[in-house]
Write a protein that holds these residues in place. Sequence first.
Motif, PDB file in Angstrom:
ATOM      1  N   ASN A  11      -2.011  27.016   3.352  1.00 45.26           N
ATOM      2  CA  ASN A  11      -0.622  27.005   2.879  1.00 45.26           C
ATOM      3  C   ASN A  11       0.320  27.781   3.789  1.00 45.26           C
ATOM      4  N   ALA A  12      -0.165  28.233   4.949  1.00 42.17           N
ATOM      5  CA  ALA A  12       0.642  28.986   5.916  1.00 42.17           C
ATOM      6  C   ALA A  12       1.288  30.213   5.271  1.00 42.17           C
ATOM      7  N   GLN A  13       0.443  31.090   4.693  1.00 38.25           N
ATOM      8  CA  GLN A  13       0.911  32.309   4.037  1.00 38.25           C
ATOM      9  C   GLN A  13       0.271  33.519   4.688  1.00 38.25           C
ATOM     10  N   VAL A  14       1.006  34.623   4.708  1.00 40.81           N
ATOM     11  CA  VAL A  14       0.468  35.861   5.273  1.00 40.81           C
ATOM     12  C   VAL A  14       0.335  36.958   4.217  1.00 40.81           C
ATOM     13  N   ALA A  15       0.788  36.688   2.987  1.00 41.73           N
ATOM     14  CA  ALA A  15       0.663  37.649   1.889  1.00 41.73           C
ATOM     15  C   ALA A  15       0.547  36.875   0.573  1.00 41.73           C
ATOM     16  N   PRO A  16      -0.429  37.196  -0.256  1.00 44.64           N
ATOM     17  CA  PRO A  16      -0.576  36.463  -1.522  1.00 44.64           C
ATOM     18  C   PRO A  16       0.431  36.925  -2.571  1.00 44.64           C
ATOM     19  N   LYS A  17       0.980  35.976  -3.305  1.00 40.54           N
ATOM     20  CA  LYS A  17       1.831  36.281  -4.444  1.00 40.54           C
ATOM     21  C   LYS A  17       0.973  36.208  -5.708  1.00 40.54           C
ATOM     22  N   ARG A  18       1.545  36.617  -6.814  1.00 39.90           N
ATOM     23  CA  ARG A  18       0.796  36.524  -8.071  1.00 39.90           C
ATOM     24  C   ARG A  18       0.390  35.085  -8.355  1.00 39.90           C
ATOM     25  N   SER A  19       1.295  34.146  -8.107  1.00 40.22           N
ATOM     26  CA  SER A  19       0.995  32.744  -8.376  1.00 40.22           C
ATOM     27  C   SER A  19      -0.173  32.255  -7.524  1.00 40.22           C
ATOM     28  N   ASP A  20      -0.278  32.742  -6.290  1.00 41.77           N
ATOM     29  CA  ASP A  20      -1.404  32.363  -5.422  1.00 41.77           C
ATOM     30  C   ASP A  20      -2.717  32.891  -5.984  1.00 41.77           C
ATOM     31  N   LEU A  21      -2.698  34.132  -6.454  1.00 41.12           N
ATOM     32  CA  LEU A  21      -3.906  34.737  -6.995  1.00 41.12           C
ATOM     33  C   LEU A  21      -4.312  34.066  -8.302  1.00 41.12           C
ATOM     34  N   ARG A  22      -3.336  33.708  -9.137  1.00 42.11           N
ATOM     35  CA  ARG A  22      -3.656  33.012 -10.376  1.00 42.11           C
ATOM     36  C   ARG A  22      -4.301  31.656 -10.087  1.00 42.11           C
ATOM     37  N   LYS A  23      -3.760  30.943  -9.113  1.00 43.97           N
ATOM     38  CA  LYS A  23      -4.323  29.636  -8.761  1.00 43.97           C
ATOM     39  C   LYS A  23      -5.747  29.795  -8.228  1.00 43.97           C
ATOM     40  N   PHE A  24      -5.943  30.790  -7.370  1.00 40.61           N
ATOM     41  CA  PHE A  24      -7.271  31.062  -6.837  1.00 40.61           C
ATOM     42  C   PHE A  24      -8.252  31.339  -7.971  1.00 40.61           C
ATOM     43  N   CYS A  25      -7.836  32.160  -8.939  1.00 40.66           N
ATOM     44  CA  CYS A  25      -8.706  32.485 -10.072  1.00 40.66           C
ATOM     45  C   CYS A  25      -8.991  31.259 -10.931  1.00 40.66           C
ATOM     46  N   ASP A  37       9.742  28.660   6.068  1.00 41.82           N
ATOM     47  CA  ASP A  37       9.727  29.261   4.738  1.00 41.82           C
ATOM     48  C   ASP A  37      10.455  30.607   4.809  1.00 41.82           C
ATOM     49  N   PHE A  38      11.710  30.600   4.402  1.00 44.51           N
ATOM     50  CA  PHE A  38      12.533  31.817   4.496  1.00 44.51           C
ATOM     51  C   PHE A  38      12.247  32.811   3.366  1.00 44.51           C
ATOM     52  N   ASN A  39      11.403  32.424   2.391  1.00 44.29           N
ATOM     53  CA  ASN A  39      11.048  33.315   1.301  1.00 44.29           C
ATOM     54  C   ASN A  39       9.647  33.918   1.478  1.00 44.29           C
ATOM     55  N   SER A  40       9.053  33.694   2.632  1.00 47.70           N
ATOM     56  CA  SER A  40       7.701  34.200   2.864  1.00 47.70           C
ATOM     57  C   SER A  40       7.709  35.727   2.931  1.00 47.70           C
ATOM     58  N   GLN A  41       6.602  36.339   2.512  1.00 45.02           N
ATOM     59  CA  GLN A  41       6.479  37.793   2.511  1.00 45.02           C
ATOM     60  C   GLN A  41       5.438  38.234   3.525  1.00 45.02           C
ATOM     61  N   GLU A  42       5.569  39.463   3.963  1.00 38.99           N
ATOM     62  CA  GLU A  42       4.564  40.061   4.826  1.00 38.99           C
ATOM     63  C   GLU A  42       4.163  41.406   4.236  1.00 38.99           C
ATOM     64  N   ILE A  43       2.958  41.852   4.560  1.00 40.62           N
ATOM     65  CA  ILE A  43       2.467  43.127   4.048  1.00 40.62           C
ATOM     66  C   ILE A  43       2.677  44.210   5.093  1.00 40.62           C
ATOM     67  N   GLY A  44       3.566  45.145   4.780  1.00 40.85           N
ATOM     68  CA  GLY A  44       3.788  46.273   5.680  1.00 40.85           C
ATOM     69  C   GLY A  44       2.771  47.364   5.428  1.00 40.85           C
ATOM     70  N   ASN A  45       2.696  47.812   4.164  1.00 40.76           N
ATOM     71  CA  ASN A  45       1.733  48.834   3.756  1.00 40.76           C
ATOM     72  C   ASN A  45       0.814  48.221   2.705  1.00 40.76           C
ATOM     73  N   PHE A  46      -0.464  48.123   3.027  1.00 40.51           N
ATOM     74  CA  PHE A  46      -1.437  47.455   2.147  1.00 40.51           C
ATOM     75  C   PHE A  46      -1.391  48.026   0.740  1.00 40.51           C
ATOM     76  N   TYR A  47      -1.438  49.336   0.608  1.00 37.62           N
ATOM     77  CA  TYR A  47      -1.544  49.972  -0.706  1.00 37.62           C
ATOM     78  C   TYR A  47      -0.272  49.800  -1.526  1.00 37.62           C
ATOM     79  N   ARG A  48       0.867  49.998  -0.892  1.00 37.65           N
ATOM     80  CA  ARG A  48       2.131  49.848  -1.619  1.00 37.65           C
ATOM     81  C   ARG A  48       2.338  48.404  -2.071  1.00 37.65           C
ATOM     82  N   TYR A  49       1.950  47.457  -1.221  1.00 34.40           N
ATOM     83  CA  TYR A  49       2.146  46.042  -1.557  1.00 34.40           C
ATOM     84  C   TYR A  49       1.366  45.676  -2.819  1.00 34.40           C
TER      85      TYR A  49
END
Length: 241
Positions: free
Chosen positions: A148-162, A217-229
Amino acid sequence: MFKFILFFLVLTLNLFADFDFKVVKTQLLKTEDLYAYVKDDPRIKLNSSGIVMHNFDKSKSIIARASVIAKENGMAKLEFSVFSSLEQEALPLPNILPEVGDEVILNFLYDRAAVIAPDKQSYDEIVNSYPQFYFTHIDILGAQMIRNAQVAPKRSDLRKFCADNAVGILIFALEQKAKFVDCQDFKTLYEVPISKPSSVQVPFYSRITDYRSNFFDFNSQEIGNFYRYYEALIGLDRTNR
């Protein structure tokens, strides 16, 4: 040093004693619109979830999800929501509300988990510490994100995976603690101490590499700090999912 080790062992044993995700089956005793009550039980944990089964004339079916939101006066209060994990376009979602006498199965799929960790050390520590779980390897989520050309999972991505992999719990390895989170509600069930990670891999430890975002995708997210994200992802208000 010996006292510290002894304290850690006692703490770990206490955590395991309270660490029970066995299935709990019970019946609805009272319903109030999107809420209902069942008889309380020590095995019923706050923030845990499950499903509601309704009996029809010749069959029975899942008609809703149920989350434990309170415990008082010998009763556990449940909140209903749509159960969409097995949704198929060819089949309509059940159009019926839970009622008194319906069976509730709590801790549904809680024997199946996946680990979001910053490094292999943390990942292996959690997997090896909890043999009671069947662990779905996180590489599957990594492959899903590459596709899906993503660099950070959103909640919706994790729900779908589950949902796609019948996973009930996500375990997030953070700085010296691991949070066990319901895969659909993202409510924390348990928090336990773990060793401090030795390194950080983003978006998470996996054997998948070369994550790339969609240029358009202008709404894509990136992870700067793993723990904070991931702390923020877990702590999002339910209205911002």
